[in-house]
Scaffold this active site. Structure first.
Site, PDB file in Angstrom:
ATOM      1  N   GLY A 131       0.856  -1.193   0.000  1.00 35.17           N
ATOM      2  CA  GLY A 131       0.000   0.000   0.000  1.00 35.17           C
ATOM      3  C   GLY A 131       0.883   1.231   0.000  1.00 35.17           C
ATOM      4  N   ILE A 159     -10.019  -0.980  -4.196  1.00 34.85           N
ATOM      5  CA  ILE A 159     -10.221  -0.118  -5.362  1.00 34.85           C
ATOM      6  C   ILE A 159     -11.563   0.627  -5.271  1.00 34.85           C
ATOM      7  N   ASP A 242      -0.126  13.422  -6.888  1.00 37.38           N
ATOM      8  CA  ASP A 242       0.141  14.813  -6.489  1.00 37.38           C
ATOM      9  C   ASP A 242      -1.143  15.635  -6.647  1.00 37.38           C
ATOM     10  N   ILE A 343     -19.321  18.646  21.072  1.00 34.41           N
ATOM     11  CA  ILE A 343     -20.265  19.761  21.258  1.00 34.41           C
ATOM     12  C   ILE A 343     -21.713  19.259  21.244  1.00 34.41           C
ATOM     13  N   GLU A 369      -4.872   7.731  -0.560  1.00 30.79           N
ATOM     14  CA  GLU A 369      -3.973   8.587  -1.363  1.00 30.79           C
ATOM     15  C   GLU A 369      -2.712   8.952  -0.565  1.00 30.79           C
ATOM     16  N   THR A 371      -0.999   7.755   3.438  1.00 31.78           N
ATOM     17  CA  THR A 371      -1.324   8.032   4.852  1.00 31.78           C
ATOM     18  C   THR A 371      -0.619   9.323   5.309  1.00 31.78           C
TER      19      THR A 371
HETATM   20  N1  CAA Z   1       6.122  12.868  -9.405  1.00 28.76           N
HETATM   21  C1  CAA Z   1       6.931  12.334 -10.365  1.00 28.76           C
HETATM   22  N2  CAA Z   1       7.868  11.388 -10.089  1.00 28.76           N
HETATM   23  C2  CAA Z   1       7.982  10.996  -8.802  1.00 28.76           C
HETATM   24  C3  CAA Z   1       7.178  11.509  -7.765  1.00 28.76           C
HETATM   25  C4  CAA Z   1       6.223  12.501  -8.106  1.00 28.76           C
HETATM   26  N3  CAA Z   1       5.425  13.039  -7.175  1.00 28.76           N
HETATM   27  N4  CAA Z   1       7.517  10.920  -6.605  1.00 28.76           N
HETATM   28  C5  CAA Z   1       8.518  10.063  -6.887  1.00 28.76           C
HETATM   29  N5  CAA Z   1       8.799  10.115  -8.215  1.00 28.76           N
HETATM   30  C6  CAA Z   1       9.835   9.362  -8.935  1.00 28.76           C
HETATM   31  C7  CAA Z   1      11.196   9.609  -8.293  1.00 28.76           C
HETATM   32  O1  CAA Z   1      11.812  10.766  -8.825  1.00 28.76           O
HETATM   33  C8  CAA Z   1      11.944   8.342  -8.663  1.00 28.76           C
HETATM   34  O2  CAA Z   1      12.373   8.451 -10.004  1.00 28.76           O
HETATM   35  P1  CAA Z   1      13.878   7.948 -10.445  1.00 28.76           P
HETATM   36  O3  CAA Z   1      13.802   6.449 -10.377  1.00 28.76           O
HETATM   37  O4  CAA Z   1      14.018   8.456 -11.834  1.00 28.76           O
HETATM   38  O5  CAA Z   1      14.831   8.531  -9.467  1.00 28.76           O
HETATM   39  C9  CAA Z   1      10.857   7.267  -8.625  1.00 28.76           C
HETATM   40  O6  CAA Z   1       9.601   7.963  -8.777  1.00 28.76           O
HETATM   41  C10 CAA Z   1      10.833   6.501  -7.313  1.00 28.76           C
HETATM   42  O7  CAA Z   1      10.666   7.438  -6.273  1.00 28.76           O
HETATM   43  P2  CAA Z   1      11.014   7.119  -4.747  1.00 28.76           P
HETATM   44  O8  CAA Z   1      12.387   6.523  -4.676  1.00 28.76           O
HETATM   45  O9  CAA Z   1      10.763   8.336  -3.943  1.00 28.76           O
HETATM   46  O10 CAA Z   1       9.960   5.965  -4.439  1.00 28.76           O
HETATM   47  P3  CAA Z   1       9.663   5.168  -3.104  1.00 28.76           P
HETATM   48  O11 CAA Z   1       9.536   3.736  -3.445  1.00 28.76           O
HETATM   49  O12 CAA Z   1      10.598   5.585  -2.016  1.00 28.76           O
HETATM   50  O13 CAA Z   1       8.161   5.649  -2.744  1.00 28.76           O
HETATM   51  C11 CAA Z   1       6.423   7.050  -1.859  1.00 28.76           C
HETATM   52  C12 CAA Z   1       7.783   6.931  -2.589  1.00 28.76           C
HETATM   53  C13 CAA Z   1       6.197   8.541  -1.738  1.00 28.76           C
HETATM   54  C14 CAA Z   1       6.412   6.448  -0.487  1.00 28.76           C
HETATM   55  C15 CAA Z   1       5.305   6.406  -2.718  1.00 28.76           C
HETATM   56  O14 CAA Z   1       5.450   5.009  -2.752  1.00 28.76           O
HETATM   57  C16 CAA Z   1       3.903   6.758  -2.197  1.00 28.76           C
HETATM   58  O15 CAA Z   1       3.404   7.836  -2.495  1.00 28.76           O
HETATM   59  N6  CAA Z   1       3.269   5.836  -1.449  1.00 28.76           N
HETATM   60  C17 CAA Z   1       1.873   6.005  -1.063  1.00 28.76           C
HETATM   61  C18 CAA Z   1       0.994   5.319  -2.056  1.00 28.76           C
HETATM   62  C19 CAA Z   1      -0.327   5.990  -2.233  1.00 28.76           C
HETATM   63  O16 CAA Z   1      -0.476   7.187  -2.018  1.00 28.76           O
HETATM   64  N7  CAA Z   1      -1.305   5.247  -2.677  1.00 28.76           N
HETATM   65  C20 CAA Z   1      -2.581   5.779  -3.007  1.00 28.76           C
HETATM   66  C21 CAA Z   1      -3.386   4.778  -3.786  1.00 28.76           C
HETATM   67  S1  CAA Z   1      -4.734   5.526  -4.642  1.00 28.76           S
HETATM   68  C22 CAA Z   1      -5.891   5.857  -3.489  1.00 28.76           C
HETATM   69  O17 CAA Z   1      -5.705   5.711  -2.320  1.00 28.76           O
HETATM   70  C23 CAA Z   1      -7.175   6.399  -4.088  1.00 28.76           C
HETATM   71  C24 CAA Z   1      -8.278   6.626  -3.182  1.00 28.76           C
HETATM   72  O18 CAA Z   1      -8.217   6.287  -2.050  1.00 28.76           O
HETATM   73  C25 CAA Z   1      -9.488   7.220  -3.619  1.00 28.76           C
HETATM   74  P1  FAD Z   2       0.384   0.075   5.041  1.00 30.66           P
HETATM   75  O1  FAD Z   2       1.247   0.563   3.955  1.00 30.66           O
HETATM   76  O2  FAD Z   2       0.441  -1.354   5.412  1.00 30.66           O
HETATM   77  O3  FAD Z   2       0.638   0.971   6.341  1.00 30.66           O
HETATM   78  C1  FAD Z   2       0.265   0.586   7.656  1.00 30.66           C
HETATM   79  C2  FAD Z   2       0.746   1.666   8.629  1.00 30.66           C
HETATM   80  O4  FAD Z   2       2.186   1.770   8.555  1.00 30.66           O
HETATM   81  C3  FAD Z   2       0.202   3.064   8.273  1.00 30.66           C
HETATM   82  O5  FAD Z   2      -0.014   3.791   9.436  1.00 30.66           O
HETATM   83  C4  FAD Z   2       1.354   3.678   7.492  1.00 30.66           C
HETATM   84  O6  FAD Z   2       1.342   5.088   7.518  1.00 30.66           O
HETATM   85  C5  FAD Z   2       2.559   3.102   8.254  1.00 30.66           C
HETATM   86  N1  FAD Z   2       3.771   3.126   7.437  1.00 30.66           N
HETATM   87  C6  FAD Z   2       4.024   2.442   6.277  1.00 30.66           C
HETATM   88  N2  FAD Z   2       5.227   2.757   5.789  1.00 30.66           N
HETATM   89  C7  FAD Z   2       5.759   3.681   6.631  1.00 30.66           C
HETATM   90  C8  FAD Z   2       6.983   4.412   6.678  1.00 30.66           C
HETATM   91  N3  FAD Z   2       7.908   4.282   5.722  1.00 30.66           N
HETATM   92  N4  FAD Z   2       7.180   5.274   7.703  1.00 30.66           N
HETATM   93  C9  FAD Z   2       6.230   5.432   8.665  1.00 30.66           C
HETATM   94  N5  FAD Z   2       5.068   4.774   8.690  1.00 30.66           N
HETATM   95  C10 FAD Z   2       4.817   3.913   7.679  1.00 30.66           C
HETATM   96  N6  FAD Z   2      -5.763   2.314  -3.431  1.00 30.66           N
HETATM   97  C11 FAD Z   2      -5.817   2.372  -4.781  1.00 30.66           C
HETATM   98  O7  FAD Z   2      -4.856   2.051  -5.467  1.00 30.66           O
HETATM   99  N7  FAD Z   2      -6.949   2.802  -5.418  1.00 30.66           N
HETATM  100  C12 FAD Z   2      -8.055   3.184  -4.736  1.00 30.66           C
HETATM  101  O8  FAD Z   2      -9.045   3.566  -5.356  1.00 30.66           O
HETATM  102  C13 FAD Z   2      -8.026   3.117  -3.304  1.00 30.66           C
HETATM  103  N8  FAD Z   2      -9.144   3.440  -2.588  1.00 30.66           N
HETATM  104  C14 FAD Z   2      -9.151   3.221  -1.231  1.00 30.66           C
HETATM  105  C15 FAD Z   2     -10.342   3.376  -0.513  1.00 30.66           C
HETATM  106  C16 FAD Z   2     -10.396   3.079   0.833  1.00 30.66           C
HETATM  107  C17 FAD Z   2     -11.668   3.212   1.579  1.00 30.66           C
HETATM  108  C18 FAD Z   2      -9.208   2.636   1.505  1.00 30.66           C
HETATM  109  C19 FAD Z   2      -9.223   2.285   2.979  1.00 30.66           C
HETATM  110  C20 FAD Z   2      -8.028   2.510   0.807  1.00 30.66           C
HETATM  111  C21 FAD Z   2      -7.986   2.787  -0.567  1.00 30.66           C
HETATM  112  N9  FAD Z   2      -6.824   2.589  -1.317  1.00 30.66           N
HETATM  113  C22 FAD Z   2      -6.851   2.663  -2.674  1.00 30.66           C
HETATM  114  C23 FAD Z   2      -5.609   2.103  -0.651  1.00 30.66           C
HETATM  115  C24 FAD Z   2      -4.901   3.178   0.154  1.00 30.66           C
HETATM  116  O9  FAD Z   2      -4.239   4.085  -0.681  1.00 30.66           O
HETATM  117  C25 FAD Z   2      -3.944   2.455   1.122  1.00 30.66           C
HETATM  118  O10 FAD Z   2      -4.742   1.838   2.112  1.00 30.66           O
HETATM  119  C26 FAD Z   2      -2.949   3.405   1.758  1.00 30.66           C
HETATM  120  O11 FAD Z   2      -2.049   3.925   0.800  1.00 30.66           O
HETATM  121  C27 FAD Z   2      -2.149   2.702   2.879  1.00 30.66           C
HETATM  122  O12 FAD Z   2      -1.663   1.460   2.475  1.00 30.66           O
HETATM  123  P2  FAD Z   2      -1.906   0.149   3.390  1.00 30.66           P
HETATM  124  O13 FAD Z   2      -3.366   0.100   3.700  1.00 30.66           O
HETATM  125  O14 FAD Z   2      -1.311  -1.008   2.708  1.00 30.66           O
HETATM  126  O15 FAD Z   2      -1.146   0.445   4.731  1.00 30.66           O
END
Ligand code: CAA
Ligand code: FAD
Length: 387
Positions: A131, A159, A242, A343, A369, A371
């Site tokens: 995640g 998803i 972003d 409240i 998106e 944590t």
């Molecule tokens: N824009 C463009 N490129 C980027 C970037 C950005 N914001 N962030 C990183 N990159 C590039 C880096 O420059 C690097 O490129 P190079 O290989 O050329 O150097 C590459 O990506 C890898 O970057 P990192 O080494 O920083 O990658 P990392 O493995 O350490 O991970 C992280 C970085 C910020 C932790 C990333 O894994 C992350 O954002 N994790 C959270 C995942 C997340 O937000 N999931 C959301 C799922 S969708 C969702 O949740 C939808 C919903 O609920 C409705």
């Molecule tokens: P984990 O990565 O297992 O994290 C567990 C805990 O460890 C968290 O507190 C986290 O912050 C902490 N942790 C992990 N790594 C670190 C670190 N390096 N340093 C400090 N703390 C850390 N994903 C999609 O792709 N598409 C979607 O449409 C989508 N919709 C979602 C809708 C809902 C309702 C939910 C609950 C999730 C959704 N997600 C989606 C997934 C969501 O983006 C992930 O749940 C989220 O990114 C966290 O990943 P994880 O649940 O695997 O937690």
């Protein structure tokens, strides 16, 4: 420096507010209770142009700017955060990425369908074992011998809109040895063979937003449905997030706004010790702190929207602004909704008042998106260069 909204921004804000008040707010409680997907209102939002606000009119969208999108997200989420989630995935996570990286054919075919609300879009990055550590994915895409298509085997978790989506942007490894540089992005059609939806996830909040696991087994994706170049997928995923994070910040502001307004109203009506509770200094202090954090969250969110618009002109990144807005606004929403429940006293704990729903809904903004811990990591890395 000028905090004045343009006429267009005020217009979309007012249109979203009227629709949210008249058509979403009245059904929010019912859909939260049943967990049913609100298809009718989502289709109406498509007709009103709320599903592709920043999409150019030539691809079926409203052709407005990021500030307009952010304001509309706030209004919709104040009425019901679940509608906000569905709206944000269509707008930010699906349309944005294809608009930026897609071919003309992809824009005509996929963006148009989602921006008009005719179909629902989804974004599939997370997997059961990855995640936060998104690059550590197991899903695989292998190019066929004749180079005409990829065979994708993937398992994606959580998803949003997975149970109803027609098209998804999905990430899979084309070169597992290359780590983040081995990820590619694909546009997936849920009506094709090899696409499976898992069971609906029962959730704490945003219950009307449907969430499930998605599995692809030997799914054949034509090469023309790859989004961007091979190996560019992780950068595409991060760039899309972003922008997505600004939408989630706006969602948090909307929820917090609704919780604040409900609290002011209740504080003026509810009496204890012979006077309105709002006349007690301790309640006024809560309201003052709620309002101050709400406005700080709103400003940081609108600043991030503005930064994204500037970045679109210059080609630079706005990662820092999006992450700071999401981090601050989501934690503000959690704190504000917590105070709102307090409240309201016992009524804050009752399903008869909306504040308990705001409290449950606010929590997700600190998780999806990225944590809060991940936002802090992104902010620290981006700002200091430390790893
Ligand atoms: N824009 C463009 N490129 C980027 C970037 C950005 N914001 N962030 C990183 N990159 C590039 C880096 O420059 C690097 O490129 P190079 O290989 O050329 O150097 C590459 O990506 C890898 O970057 P990192 O080494 O920083 O990658 P990392 O493995 O350490 O991970 C992280 C970085 C910020 C932790 C990333 O894994 C992350 O954002 N994790 C959270 C995942 C997340 O937000 N999931 C959301 C799922 S969708 C969702 O949740 C939808 C919903 O609920 C409705
Ligand atoms: P984990 O990565 O297992 O994290 C567990 C805990 O460890 C968290 O507190 C986290 O912050 C902490 N942790 C992990 N790594 C670190 C670190 N390096 N340093 C400090 N703390 C850390 N994903 C999609 O792709 N598409 C979607 O449409 C989508 N919709 C979602 C809708 C809902 C309702 C939910 C609950 C999730 C959704 N997600 C989606 C997934 C969501 O983006 C992930 O749940 C989220 O990114 C966290 O990943 P994880 O649940 O695997 O937690």
């Amino acid at each position: 420096m000028d905090f004045q909204l343009t006429d267009e921004q005020q217009m979309i804000q007012a249109a979203a507010r009227d629709f949210a008040r008249d058509e979403i707010a009245p059904i929010a409680h019912e859909f939260d209770a049943s967990g049913e997907f609100p298809l009718e209102t989502i289709q109406r939002m498509g007709e009103l142009g709320l599903m592709g606000i920043e999409v150019p009119e030539s691809y079926g969208g409203s052709g407005l700017d990021t500030i307009g999108y952010t304001l509309a997200m706030m209004e919709v989420s104040a009425a019901d955060a679940a509608h906000g989630t569905i709206m944000s995935v269509n707008n930010s996570l699906f349309c944005n990425g294809i608009l930026k990286h897609g071919t003309e054919d992809q824009k005509q075919k996929y963006v148009r369908a989602i921006a008009t609300g005719d179909e629902i879009g989804a974004y599939a990055l997370t997997e059961p074992a990855s995640g936060s550590d998104a690059a550590n994915m197991k899903s695989r895409a292998v190019l066929s011998d004749d180079g005409s298509h990829y065979v994708i085997n993937a398992r994606k978790s959580w998803i949003t809109s997975g149970p109803v989506a027609r098209y998804l942007v999905l990430f899979a490894m084309t070169d597992p040895e290359a780590g983040a540089r081995g990820v590619s992005a694909f546009i997936i059609d849920a009506e094709k063979e090899g696409f499976h939806r898992g069971k609906l996830e029962p959730k704490l909040g945003i219950r009307a937003s449907a969430t499930c696991e998605i599995e692809l087994t030997d799914y054949k994706c034509p090469v023309e449905d790859r989004l961007g170049d091979e190996g560019q997928g992780f950068k595409i995923a991060m760039g899309v997030l972003d922008a997505g994070r600004i939408g989630i910040a706006a969602q948090a502001v909307g929820i917090a706004q609704a919780a604040y307004e409900a609290s002011v109203e209740y504080a003026k009506e509810r009496k204890a010790f012979g006077q309105e509770i709002g006349t007690f200094q301790m309640i006024q202090a809560k309201l003052a702190d709620m309002k101050t954090r709400l406005e700080a969250a709103r400003l940081l969110t609108l600043k991030a929207a503005w930064a994204k618009m500037k970045a679109m002109e210059t080609g630079s990144r706005f990662t820092l602004d999006g992450s700071m807005a999401k981090l601050f606004a989501s934690e503000a929403a959690m704190w504000i909704t917590h105070q709102a429940v307090q409240i309201h006293g016992g009524m804050g704990y009752s399903k008869e008042m909306p504040v308990e729903r705001y409290f449950r809904d606010a929590k997700i903004t600190e998780i999806y998106e990225g944590t809060s811990e991940i936002q802090r990591m992104v902010i620290a890395r981006t700002e200091t260069g430390l790893r």
